[in-house]
Design an enzyme around this catalytic site. Structure first.
Site, PDB file in Angstrom:
ATOM      1  N   LYS A  69      -6.157-113.251 -43.955  1.00  0.00           N
ATOM      2  CA  LYS A  69      -4.827-113.860 -43.845  1.00  0.00           C
ATOM      3  C   LYS A  69      -4.500-114.827 -44.989  1.00  0.00           C
ATOM      4  CE  LYS A  69      -3.166-114.217 -39.420  1.00  0.00           C
ATOM      5  NZ  LYS A  69      -3.082-114.636 -38.017  1.00  0.00           N
ATOM      6  N   ASN A  90       0.544-112.889 -42.069  1.00  0.00           N
ATOM      7  CA  ASN A  90       0.118-111.883 -41.081  1.00  0.00           C
ATOM      8  C   ASN A  90       0.936-110.605 -41.187  1.00  0.00           C
ATOM      9  OD1 ASN A  90       2.552-112.723 -40.005  1.00  0.00           O
ATOM     10  ND2 ASN A  90       1.863-112.589 -37.892  1.00  0.00           N
ATOM     11  N   ASP A 106       3.558-115.665 -37.108  1.00  0.00           N
ATOM     12  CA  ASP A 106       2.826-116.255 -35.980  1.00  0.00           C
ATOM     13  C   ASP A 106       3.605-117.440 -35.381  1.00  0.00           C
ATOM     14  OD1 ASP A 106       0.606-114.567 -35.941  1.00  0.00           O
ATOM     15  OD2 ASP A 106      -0.463-115.752 -37.447  1.00  0.00           O
ATOM     16  N   GLY A 132      -6.726-128.278 -31.368  1.00  0.00           N
ATOM     17  CA  GLY A 132      -7.233-127.367 -32.392  1.00  0.00           C
ATOM     18  C   GLY A 132      -6.555-127.616 -33.725  1.00  0.00           C
TER      19      GLY A 132
HETATM   20  P1  ATR Z   1      -7.845-119.787 -35.780  1.00  0.00           P
HETATM   21  O1  ATR Z   1      -7.460-119.402 -37.172  1.00  0.00           O
HETATM   22  O2  ATR Z   1      -7.685-118.668 -34.792  1.00  0.00           O
HETATM   23  O3  ATR Z   1      -7.175-121.048 -35.331  1.00  0.00           O
HETATM   24  P2  ATR Z   1     -10.314-121.142 -36.442  1.00  0.00           P
HETATM   25  O4  ATR Z   1      -9.787-121.583 -37.753  1.00  0.00           O
HETATM   26  O5  ATR Z   1     -11.732-120.670 -36.380  1.00  0.00           O
HETATM   27  O6  ATR Z   1      -9.446-119.986 -35.821  1.00  0.00           O
HETATM   28  O7  ATR Z   1     -10.113-122.348 -35.397  1.00  0.00           O
HETATM   29  C1  ATR Z   1     -10.630-122.299 -34.119  1.00  0.00           C
HETATM   30  C2  ATR Z   1     -10.301-123.602 -33.411  1.00  0.00           C
HETATM   31  O8  ATR Z   1     -11.033-123.651 -32.180  1.00  0.00           O
HETATM   32  C3  ATR Z   1     -10.732-124.837 -34.196  1.00  0.00           C
HETATM   33  O9  ATR Z   1      -9.827-125.881 -33.917  1.00  0.00           O
HETATM   34  C4  ATR Z   1     -12.105-125.105 -33.624  1.00  0.00           C
HETATM   35  O10 ATR Z   1     -12.545-126.423 -33.759  1.00  0.00           O
HETATM   36  P3  ATR Z   1     -13.433-126.847 -35.078  1.00  0.00           P
HETATM   37  O11 ATR Z   1     -12.449-127.020 -36.174  1.00  0.00           O
HETATM   38  O12 ATR Z   1     -14.096-128.114 -34.673  1.00  0.00           O
HETATM   39  O13 ATR Z   1     -14.395-125.716 -35.307  1.00  0.00           O
HETATM   40  C5  ATR Z   1     -11.874-124.800 -32.177  1.00  0.00           C
HETATM   41  N1  ATR Z   1     -13.123-124.539 -31.459  1.00  0.00           N
HETATM   42  C6  ATR Z   1     -13.847-123.402 -31.466  1.00  0.00           C
HETATM   43  N2  ATR Z   1     -14.950-123.540 -30.694  1.00  0.00           N
HETATM   44  C7  ATR Z   1     -14.902-124.800 -30.186  1.00  0.00           C
HETATM   45  C8  ATR Z   1     -15.757-125.556 -29.322  1.00  0.00           C
HETATM   46  N3  ATR Z   1     -16.882-125.033 -28.787  1.00  0.00           N
HETATM   47  N4  ATR Z   1     -15.390-126.821 -29.002  1.00  0.00           N
HETATM   48  C9  ATR Z   1     -14.266-127.365 -29.522  1.00  0.00           C
HETATM   49  N5  ATR Z   1     -13.417-126.697 -30.347  1.00  0.00           N
HETATM   50  C10 ATR Z   1     -13.740-125.438 -30.678  1.00  0.00           C
END
Ligand code: ATR
Length: 277
Positions: A69, A90, A106, A132
């Site tokens: 992306k 996307n 998105d 997030g």
């Molecule tokens: P996307 O592009 O789909 O948003 P990503 O960039 O991998 O995917 O982001 C995933 C989100 O889920 C992030 O905010 C991530 O938090 P981190 O930045 O701390 O990694 C969050 N996330 C994933 N697993 C998590 C967990 N076990 N606890 C808390 N936050 C989580």
């Protein structure tokens, strides 16, 4: 052969899990359009060559999913304001001479979904809380600010990523400590989970909605399961909730319209087709 058959697809790595082919196939059948939408397993090393070749094979455009992306922005000939604000694309559309326009739907998909699912939500009426700080959060925040939400509180396990969003979007963003998310819900008008927490196979999202005002809207971008624990908790407390499947459906509509020359409808039949797949 005088008939034209339009081609489109989705590129990613992996790609087998993508629901986009089912969704577009439903629309193609429903509107009687002679066209195909195919999943294309493309690794990063082949991305540029693939995008040069696809228009020559008759493709009108493609959706882009992980991990491409961001990378497609550098390959594209034109990048829309939305894609450049979000920092990812996307939806790619090929011009007749094979040039590539990169867009991001998105954010608009998120917004359309909330507008349909929570028609009483007024963006300007109060702040949002975004859980997030990944790519999905960027798209959601871009849409929220564009719609007139006055302030967006962002909280993330890794605080530095939330701080990066404040640096990117400016003073309308307030960074909240991850451990203080529950107690920071006072006055929030809409709560959005953009993390993968609550998804099948992932840990639960642990948040208390006790401080959330009763008229706040709660939405999740996770759609497997459709009713996440967050949405169930919100429903029990009487909040209007919006599930994440609609965002997937709505983000697909602009691409379909560009490639197959027909604005498709997002309705219950489409939802069922995707859910049954
Ligand atoms: P996307 O592009 O789909 O948003 P990503 O960039 O991998 O995917 O982001 C995933 C989100 O889920 C992030 O905010 C991530 O938090 P981190 O930045 O701390 O990694 C969050 N996330 C994933 N697993 C998590 C967990 N076990 N606890 C808390 N936050 C989580």
């Amino acid at each position: 052969m005088t008939e034209s058959v339009n081609l489109a697809g989705v590129i990613g790595y992996p790609i087998a899990h993508s629901r986009s082919p089912v969704l577009h196939a439903h629309w193609l059948a429903r509107y009687g359009i002679k066209g195909h939408y195919v999943p294309l397993l493309v690794n990063s090393a082949d991305l540029r060559q693939t995008l040069e070749l696809l228009p020559r094979l008759g493709f009108r455009g493609v959706n882009v999913t992980l991990p491409h992306k961001e990378a497609v922005l550098e390959i594209a000939d034109f990048v829309t304001d939305n894609a450049s604000l979000i920092g990812a694309a996307n939806t790619l559309t090929f011009t007749a001479d094979g040039r590539i326009q990169a867009d991001n739907t998105d954010g608009s998909g998120f917004l359309e979904n909330v507008r349909h699912g929570a028609p009483a939500w007024v963006p300007g009426a109060g702040p949002a809380m975004v859980l997030g700080a990944g790519g999905a959060a960027r798209a959601v925040i871009t849409a929220l600010l564009g719609a007139g939400v006055p302030k967006v509180k962002v909280t993330n396990r890794t605080k530095g990523r939330a701080e990066a969003l404040r640096a990117h979007f400016g003073a309308q963003i307030e960074v909240i400590d991850w451990v203080k998310a529950s107690e920071s819900l006072n006055g929030i008008n809409i709560l959005i989970n953009t993390t993968s927490l609550g998804m099948t196979g992932k840990p639960e999202l642990k948040i208390s909605l006790d401080h959330l005002p009763p008229n706040a809207t709660v939405t999740d971008i996770v759609y497997a399961p459709l009713r996440t624990e967050l949405l169930k908790q919100a429903e029990r407390k009487g909040h209007v909730t919006v599930d994440g499947l609609g965002m997937l459906l709505h983000q697909a509509a602009p691409g379909f319209e560009r490639w197959f020359d027909r604005r498709p409808e997002v309705d219950e039949a489409l939802r069922q087709a995707v859910l049954n797949a």
